[in-house]
Write an enzyme that holds these catalytic residues in place. Structure first.
Site, PDB file in Angstrom:
ATOM      1  CG  HIS A  93       1.680   5.874   6.172  1.00 34.86           C
ATOM      2  ND1 HIS A  93       0.977   5.485   5.197  1.00 34.86           N
ATOM      3  CD2 HIS A  93       1.535   4.850   7.079  1.00 34.86           C
ATOM      4  CE1 HIS A  93       0.305   4.256   5.572  1.00 34.86           C
ATOM      5  NE2 HIS A  93       0.721   4.112   6.808  1.00 34.86           N
ATOM      6  CE  LYS A 139      -3.704  -2.157   2.725  1.00 31.72           C
ATOM      7  NZ  LYS A 139      -4.664  -2.261   4.003  1.00 31.72           N
ATOM      8  CG  HIS A 167      -2.185   7.107   3.728  1.00 30.51           C
ATOM      9  ND1 HIS A 167      -2.361   7.668   4.724  1.00 30.51           N
ATOM     10  CD2 HIS A 167      -2.295   5.746   3.990  1.00 30.51           C
ATOM     11  CE1 HIS A 167      -2.737   6.743   5.813  1.00 30.51           C
ATOM     12  NE2 HIS A 167      -2.583   5.338   5.040  1.00 30.51           N
TER      13      HIS A 167
END
Length: 226
Positions: free
Chosen positions: A108, A102, A105
Site C-alpha cells: 500500500h 487489515k 502494508h
C-alpha cells in the site's frame, strides 16, 4: 527556446536506444529541405541534425543548454517545469485502496506514493486532478470478520479477528460456509450486521488516515466497493 516552433514541426522525444535528444516525424516532409531549414536557424543549442529513416533526429549542445536550464531553475524555483497543457481537463487517479480490517502494508505504501507522485505531475501540467481512494470494504473477508466478531466480541483488534478466524477456518472448513452466510445477510441489509460493518469501516478508515497524515497524502473521494 530551440526555434523549432517557428517551423511548425511536431517534436517528439525519441526512444532511449536512439542517439538523439529530439525527433521530428518526417513521413510527409521533404526531409532534406527540413534539415536545411533547421540548420538555418543557427541555434547554438542545436549541435547536429540528421535523417534517420522517416525521422529527423536532433542532438543538443549540452554545454550551451545547461547554463540556461540552471538559470531558469534558479529563477522559477518550485514552479520550474509547471505548464498549462492540461488546462480545462480532468484526470481521476485511483490509488492506495487498502482493505477494511487489515493494516496498511508495504504494498500500500508503494501504491500510495506512486499515486501521489502522479497526482503531483498531472497538477504541474495544469490538469484538475481528483484523487480517489477505493476502499476494499466488501467481499468474502467482511463475512469472515463478522463471523469472528460474533465468536470473540471481546477482541477489539480487527486484524487479530481476521487472522484468528483464518486459522479456525483452516481447522474447520465448515466455518467458511458460515462466513459466506454472514456476508449474504449483510448484502440483504441485515440491520444489525450493517451497523457493525459500518463501525468496522469507520474504525479502519480512521486508522488509515493516521498513516496518510504521516505521508502527507489526502484524497478528494473516498469510495468503497460497497
Amino acid at each position: 527556446m530551440f526555434g523549432l516552433e517557428k517551423l511548425g514541426y511536431k517534436i517528439e522525444i525519441p526512444p532511449a536506444n536512439v542517439d538523439a535528444d529530439l525527433a521530428i516525424p518526417a513521413f510527409k516532409l521533404d526531409k532534406e529541405k527540413a534539415v536545411q531549414l533547421i540548420k538555418s536557424l543557427n541555434n547554438p543549442l542545436i549541435s547536429e541534425v540528421t535523417i534517420f529513416g522517416n525521422y529527423i533526429n536532433i542532438k543538443l549542445n549540452t554545454e550551451n543548454l545547461a547554463p540556461l536550464v540552471i538559470k531558469e531553475i534558479l529563477q522559477q524555483k518550485e514552479k520550474y517545469g509547471i505548464n498549462r497543457d492540461g488546462q480545462e481537463k480532468i484526470v481521476i487517479i485511483e490509488y492506495s485502496s487498502p482493505n477494511i480490517a487489515k493494516p496498511m502494508h508495504i504494498g500500500h505504501l508503494r501504491n500510495t506514493l506512486i499515486g501521489r507522485a502522479l497526482k503531483n505531475i498531472y497538477e504541474a501540467n495544469g490538469f484538475k486532478v481528483v484523487g480517489a481512494n477505493y476502499i476494499g470494504d466488501w467481499g468474502a473477508h467482511i463475512g469472515k470478520i463478522l463471523l469472528a466478531y460474533q465468536k470473540w466480541p471481546e477482541e477489539e483488534n480487527l486484524y487479530e479477528l481476521y487472522v484468528r478466524i483464518g486459522r479456525e477456518i483452516e481447522k474447520d472448513p465448515n466455518l467458511e460456509k458460515e462466513a459466506r452466510e454472514f456476508f449474504r445477510r449483510l448484502e440483504e441489509g441485515d440491520r444489525k450486521l450493517v451497523k457493525i460493518w459500518k463501525e468496522f469501516c469507520d474504525f479502519s478508515i480512521k486508522d488509515f488516515k493516521k498513516v496518510y497524515k504521516m505521508l502527507d497524502v489526502s484524497f478528494d473521494l473516498w469510495n468503497g466497493e460497497s
